[in-house]
Write a protein that holds these residues in place. Structure first.
Motif, short mmCIF file in Angstrom:
data_model
loop_
_atom_site.label_atom_id
_atom_site.label_comp_id
_atom_site.label_asym_id
_atom_site.label_seq_id
_atom_site.Cartn_x
_atom_site.Cartn_y
_atom_site.Cartn_z
N LYS A 205 0.82 -1.22 0.00
CA LYS A 205 0.00 0.00 0.00
C LYS A 205 0.85 1.27 0.00
CE LYS A 205 -3.88 -2.11 2.48
NZ LYS A 205 -4.75 -2.02 3.69
N TYR A 206 2.17 1.10 0.07
CA TYR A 206 3.05 2.25 0.21
C TYR A 206 4.00 2.39 -0.98
CZ TYR A 206 1.41 2.06 5.02
OH TYR A 206 0.62 2.02 6.13
N GLU A 207 4.18 3.63 -1.42
CA GLU A 207 5.06 3.93 -2.56
C GLU A 207 6.51 3.57 -2.27
OE1 GLU A 207 1.41 6.33 -3.20
OE2 GLU A 207 2.67 5.86 -1.47
N VAL A 208 6.85 3.45 -0.99
CA VAL A 208 8.21 3.09 -0.63
C VAL A 208 8.56 1.66 -1.07
CG1 VAL A 208 7.69 2.19 1.69
CG2 VAL A 208 9.91 3.22 1.25
N SER A 209 7.55 0.81 -1.26
CA SER A 209 7.81 -0.59 -1.66
C SER A 209 8.47 -0.69 -3.03
CB SER A 209 6.51 -1.39 -1.61
OG SER A 209 6.07 -1.53 -0.27
N PRO A 210 7.87 -0.10 -4.09
CA PRO A 210 8.59 -0.15 -5.37
C PRO A 210 9.89 0.65 -5.35
CG PRO A 210 6.64 1.24 -5.56
CD PRO A 210 6.55 0.53 -4.24
N TYR A 211 9.96 1.68 -4.48
CA TYR A 211 11.18 2.48 -4.39
C TYR A 211 12.36 1.65 -3.89
CZ TYR A 211 14.60 5.88 -2.78
OH TYR A 211 15.78 6.56 -2.58
N ILE A 212 12.17 0.91 -2.79
CA ILE A 212 13.29 0.11 -2.27
C ILE A 212 13.61 -1.06 -3.19
CG2 ILE A 212 12.87 0.77 0.13
CD1 ILE A 212 11.69 -2.06 0.55
N THR A 213 12.61 -1.54 -3.92
CA THR A 213 12.87 -2.61 -4.88
C THR A 213 13.80 -2.11 -5.98
OG1 THR A 213 10.66 -3.54 -4.47
CG2 THR A 213 11.81 -4.26 -6.47
N LEU A 214 13.53 -0.90 -6.46
CA LEU A 214 14.34 -0.32 -7.53
C LEU A 214 15.74 0.07 -7.06
CD1 LEU A 214 11.63 1.94 -9.20
CD2 LEU A 214 12.89 0.12 -10.36
N THR A 215 15.84 0.57 -5.84
CA THR A 215 17.13 1.09 -5.37
C THR A 215 17.99 0.04 -4.68
OG1 THR A 215 16.05 1.83 -3.30
CG2 THR A 215 16.26 3.44 -5.09
N GLU A 216 17.38 -1.02 -4.14
CA GLU A 216 18.13 -1.99 -3.37
C GLU A 216 18.35 -3.32 -4.09
OE1 GLU A 216 19.57 -1.31 -0.58
OE2 GLU A 216 18.65 0.62 -0.13
N ILE A 217 17.34 -3.78 -4.86
CA ILE A 217 17.49 -5.11 -5.49
C ILE A 217 17.04 -5.07 -6.96
CG2 ILE A 217 17.32 -6.45 -3.36
CD1 ILE A 217 14.32 -6.91 -4.04
N PRO A 218 17.51 -4.11 -7.74
CA PRO A 218 17.08 -4.03 -9.15
C PRO A 218 17.51 -5.23 -9.99
CG PRO A 218 18.96 -2.61 -8.79
CD PRO A 218 18.53 -3.10 -7.44
N ASP A 219 18.57 -5.93 -9.56
CA ASP A 219 19.07 -7.08 -10.31
C ASP A 219 18.58 -8.41 -9.75
OD1 ASP A 219 20.48 -6.71 -7.98
OD2 ASP A 219 22.42 -7.29 -8.82
N ALA A 220 17.53 -8.36 -8.93
CA ALA A 220 16.96 -9.59 -8.38
C ALA A 220 16.32 -10.42 -9.48
CB ALA A 220 15.92 -9.25 -7.31
N SER B 116 5.77 -6.38 -8.28
CA SER B 116 5.04 -5.41 -9.09
C SER B 116 3.54 -5.73 -9.14
CB SER B 116 5.62 -5.37 -10.51
OG SER B 116 4.92 -4.44 -11.32
N LYS B 117 3.20 -7.01 -9.30
CA LYS B 117 1.80 -7.41 -9.41
C LYS B 117 1.08 -7.39 -8.06
CE LYS B 117 2.48 -10.25 -13.52
NZ LYS B 117 2.55 -11.63 -14.08
N THR B 118 1.84 -7.37 -6.97
CA THR B 118 1.25 -7.35 -5.63
C THR B 118 0.88 -5.93 -5.19
OG1 THR B 118 2.60 -9.27 -5.04
CG2 THR B 118 1.59 -8.10 -3.23
N LEU B 119 1.48 -4.92 -5.81
CA LEU B 119 1.25 -3.53 -5.42
C LEU B 119 -0.21 -3.14 -5.55
CD1 LEU B 119 4.27 -1.80 -7.22
CD2 LEU B 119 4.12 -2.41 -4.80
N ASP B 120 -0.69 -2.32 -4.62
CA ASP B 120 -2.03 -1.76 -4.73
C ASP B 120 -2.14 -0.97 -6.03
OD1 ASP B 120 -2.66 -2.85 -2.32
OD2 ASP B 120 -3.40 -0.99 -1.43
N PRO B 121 -3.32 -0.92 -6.65
CA PRO B 121 -3.49 -0.20 -7.91
C PRO B 121 -2.95 1.23 -7.87
CG PRO B 121 -5.44 -1.48 -7.45
CD PRO B 121 -4.57 -1.60 -6.24
N LYS B 122 -3.20 1.94 -6.75
CA LYS B 122 -2.72 3.33 -6.63
C LYS B 122 -1.20 3.39 -6.65
CE LYS B 122 -2.69 5.33 -2.59
NZ LYS B 122 -1.31 5.86 -2.36
N VAL B 123 -0.58 2.48 -5.96
CA VAL B 123 0.89 2.44 -5.89
C VAL B 123 1.47 1.98 -7.22
CG1 VAL B 123 2.87 1.42 -4.71
CG2 VAL B 123 0.85 2.06 -3.40
#
Length: 238
Positions: A185-200, A209-216
């Motif tokens: 539910k928080y925008e910080v979730s995709p942010y830390i994914t991009l900044t911490e584990i982009p090569d996962a 990505s598919k788990t994120l709330d529609p707004k996020v």
């Protein structure tokens, strides 16, 4: 009487200069204890450059207040212009949200002593940072052992350090991914994914990505995460 009237007028002018008739959906107040003269900048990362979206002049008082506009919750930077000093402790990154926020810190420990309130994303982000700090501390212990071992060059110790470092990396990736998954539910979730584990692993990134709330998912970082996944798929799945 005339002197009192003059003091009142000056006081009113100073009070007005604080708000500077600024408008915006973020009302930021704060204090930099020990700072009597200087400039503060609110900066936003665009592409790879930091762009100033607001500035605050500190003259005499360490308290400050300002308003600025953001389209959605996002990571911003409060930077301090110390003048001639060469200190590198000049920037605080914080997850801004529309509403009232507060940043309190000190001149001596501008980043280290920062306390940020008024943002739900910031609260969530700080929970993540606590675990990340613990992992970083473990890595520093390994680094110290590695430096000592560089003198004696013990192969067994080298292998032990490498194995522990690999396990630590795996823990970081798993923790970050899990943290993003349980905070959709928080925008910080995709942010830390991009900044911490982009090569996962791509499947893992896709799941986040598919788990994120529609707004996020439609937010700045949600859309960027989806774009990043598509970019990787286009190059890795050929």
């Amino acid at each position: 009487m005339k002197k009192i009237f003059t003091i009142v007028i000056i006081t009113l002018l100073v009070a007005c200069s604080k708000s500077d008739n600024k408008t915006g959906n973020v009302e930021l107040t704060g204090n930099v204890e020990g700072l009597k003269q200087g400039k503060l900048y609110i900066q936003q990362l665009k592409d790879t450059n930091l762009v100033i979206i607001d500035s605050i002049i500190i003259s005499g008082e360490s308290n400050f207040e300002t308003k600025f506009q953001i389209e959605e919750p996002q990571m911003l930077f409060l930077s301090l212009d110390r003048g001639t000093t060469e200190s590198i402790d000049n920037s605080i990154h914080f997850f801004a949200e529309p509403g009232k926020m507060k940043i309190e810190t000190t001149l001596q420990g501008f980043y280290a002593n920062a306390k940020i309130s008024g943002s739900e994303n910031q609260k969530v982000y700080e929970k993540y940072l606590k675990i990340k700090t613990n992992l970083n501390d473990e890595n520093l212990v390994l680094l110290a052992k590695e430096i000592k071992n560089n003198v004696i060059k013990n192969a067994a110790i080298t292998e032990e350090i490498n194995n522990k470092r690999d396990k630590l990396t795996v823990r970081k990736y798993l923790y970050t991914a899990n943290f993003a998954l349980v905070n959709p539910k928080y925008e910080v979730s995709p942010y830390i994914t991009l900044t911490e584990i982009p090569d996962a692993n791509l499947k893992l990134l896709d799941t986040i990505s598919k788990t994120l709330d529609p707004k996020v998912a439609k937010s700045k970082y949600g859309k960027r995460l989806n774009e990043w996944i598509k970019e990787r798929k286009s190059t890795e799945e050929k």
